[in-house]
Design an enzyme around this catalytic site. Structure first.
Site, mmCIF file in Angstrom:
data_model
loop_
_atom_site.group_PDB
_atom_site.id
_atom_site.type_symbol
_atom_site.label_atom_id
_atom_site.label_comp_id
_atom_site.label_asym_id
_atom_site.label_seq_id
_atom_site.Cartn_x
_atom_site.Cartn_y
_atom_site.Cartn_z
ATOM 1 N N ASP A 89 0.882 -1.236 -0.160
ATOM 2 C CA ASP A 89 0.052 0.184 -0.124
ATOM 3 C C ASP A 89 0.762 1.092 0.002
ATOM 4 O O ASP A 89 2.125 1.290 0.731
ATOM 5 C CB ASP A 89 -0.853 0.105 1.234
ATOM 6 C CG ASP A 89 -1.968 -0.877 1.366
ATOM 7 O OD1 ASP A 89 -2.133 -1.737 0.256
ATOM 8 O OD2 ASP A 89 -2.776 -0.958 2.211
ATOM 9 N N SER A 112 8.295 4.884 5.210
ATOM 10 C CA SER A 112 9.512 3.972 4.466
ATOM 11 C C SER A 112 9.072 3.958 2.883
ATOM 12 O O SER A 112 7.845 4.531 2.661
ATOM 13 C CB SER A 112 9.363 2.521 5.179
ATOM 14 O OG SER A 112 8.222 2.280 5.547
ATOM 15 N N HIS A 159 4.975 -7.278 -0.191
ATOM 16 C CA HIS A 159 4.875 -8.600 -1.093
ATOM 17 C C HIS A 159 5.683 -8.563 -2.284
ATOM 18 O O HIS A 159 5.708 -7.562 -2.935
ATOM 19 C CB HIS A 159 3.309 -8.995 -1.164
ATOM 20 C CG HIS A 159 2.607 -8.992 0.103
ATOM 21 N ND1 HIS A 159 2.030 -10.107 0.754
ATOM 22 C CD2 HIS A 159 2.054 -7.810 1.062
ATOM 23 C CE1 HIS A 159 1.342 -9.837 1.873
ATOM 24 N NE2 HIS A 159 1.312 -8.400 2.093
#
Length: 299
Positions: A118, A258, A172
């Site tokens: 996301d 991040s 992921h």
């Protein structure tokens, strides 16, 4: 003169544009845009001590009281959580929460490359040799970001996925492949907010970061880079070897903003047109992990 313009982001799901709410915006602007902050900036952002202390606190039970206010202030959807909110033992336990699989569907087409996290996405369909420019006037180099493996990515393509505190912080794999190499690179912990990117520090070449090389069937060798930032206690990779599938978990960031950078060899992928258009206009696009961001060239 410091750039005080708001950060505009396009929500991919709705097509609407919004102004990003920045936690601690006044402090970030002071630290990076005010000439009186130079000494403190070096103390806080070129040393990892403050972030380590913050990480210890956010790992402790004392930080649990921050969970409910964060959910409210950041508008986080609790119905997506796999675990109940009251089960989290610390703020970091909440921060690295798992989501229900059905909350992040993804394309199973082998020719689709999906977002690894996301976040807010900028894409660079064709690098200028080794240069990418995420903020007007700020040039960054893959040679500096990836000093050992950058040559194969000259004139390639690159996507930046910037995570904010409100985001799901597990990441992921964007496609299937086989991990062939990985490396941790020590460094500073500058903020990855665009305010900081446009104010001097080489976030991608100076910050603590890790990279993973992954051989794929049709996308060449993909480089997956995790970039640490101020307040990030750890970059934790939970899978660092062997065969991986699309959307298998790769790891997670503990508290703090991040960034993930995906780097592709020249001619291997074509980014989605909406991401190209928004990026060309200087706007990030809010995407969710699993949403398609590119296709294999020629597919």
């Amino acid at each position: 003169m410091a750039d005080t313009a708001p950060i505009r982001v396009v929500d991919r799901d709705t097509g609407t544009e919004f102004e990003e709410v920045i936690l601690g915006e006044k402090y970030i602007r002071w630290a990076y845009q005010d000439s009186t902050s130079n000494v403190l900036e070096r103390l806080l952002f070129r040393s990892t001590i403050v972030s380590k202390i913050m990480g210890l606190w956010y790992d402790s039970a004392l930080s649990r009281g921050k969970i409910a206010p964060a959910i409210k202030d950041l508008g986080i959807d609790e119905t997506e959580f796999l675990e109940t909110t009251d089960s989290f033992k610390s703020f970091n336990d909440f921060f690295i929460r798992h989501l229900k699989p059905e909350s992040r569907p993804f394309s199973t087409d082998d020719n689709d490359i999906v977002s690894p996290a996301d976040g807010r996405v900028l894409v660079f369909p064709s690098l200028q040799q080794d240069i990418f420019v995420p903020v007007k006037g700020s040039r960054f180099s893959i040679h500096k970001m990836l000093p050992d493996v950058s040559d194969r990515y000259v004139n390639g393509a690159l996507a930046i996925v910037r995570l904010c505190p409100a985001d799901y912080h597990r990441y992921h794999f964007p496609c299937a492949g086989r991990i062939t190499d990985s490396k941790d690179i020590s460094g500073a912990l500058h903020s990855v907010n665009p305010i900081a990117l446009g104010s001097g520090p080489d976030v991608f070449g100076e910050n603590k970061r890790s990279y993973t090389l992954m051989d794929t069937e049709n996308a060449g060798t993909v480089c997956f880079v995790e970039v640490g930032a101020f307040g990030v206690g750890s970059i934790v990779n939970t899978q660092s070897s062997g065969e991986v599938g699309k959307m298998d978990e790769k790891g997670y960031f503990k508290f703090g903003g991040s960034t993930i950078v995906l780097v592709f060899e020249a001619g291997k992928v074509n980014f989605s047109q909406d991401l190209i258009d928004n990026s060309a206009a200087g706007k990030e696009t809010l995407v969710k992990v699993g949403q398609t961001i590119a296709r294999i060239s020629g597919a």
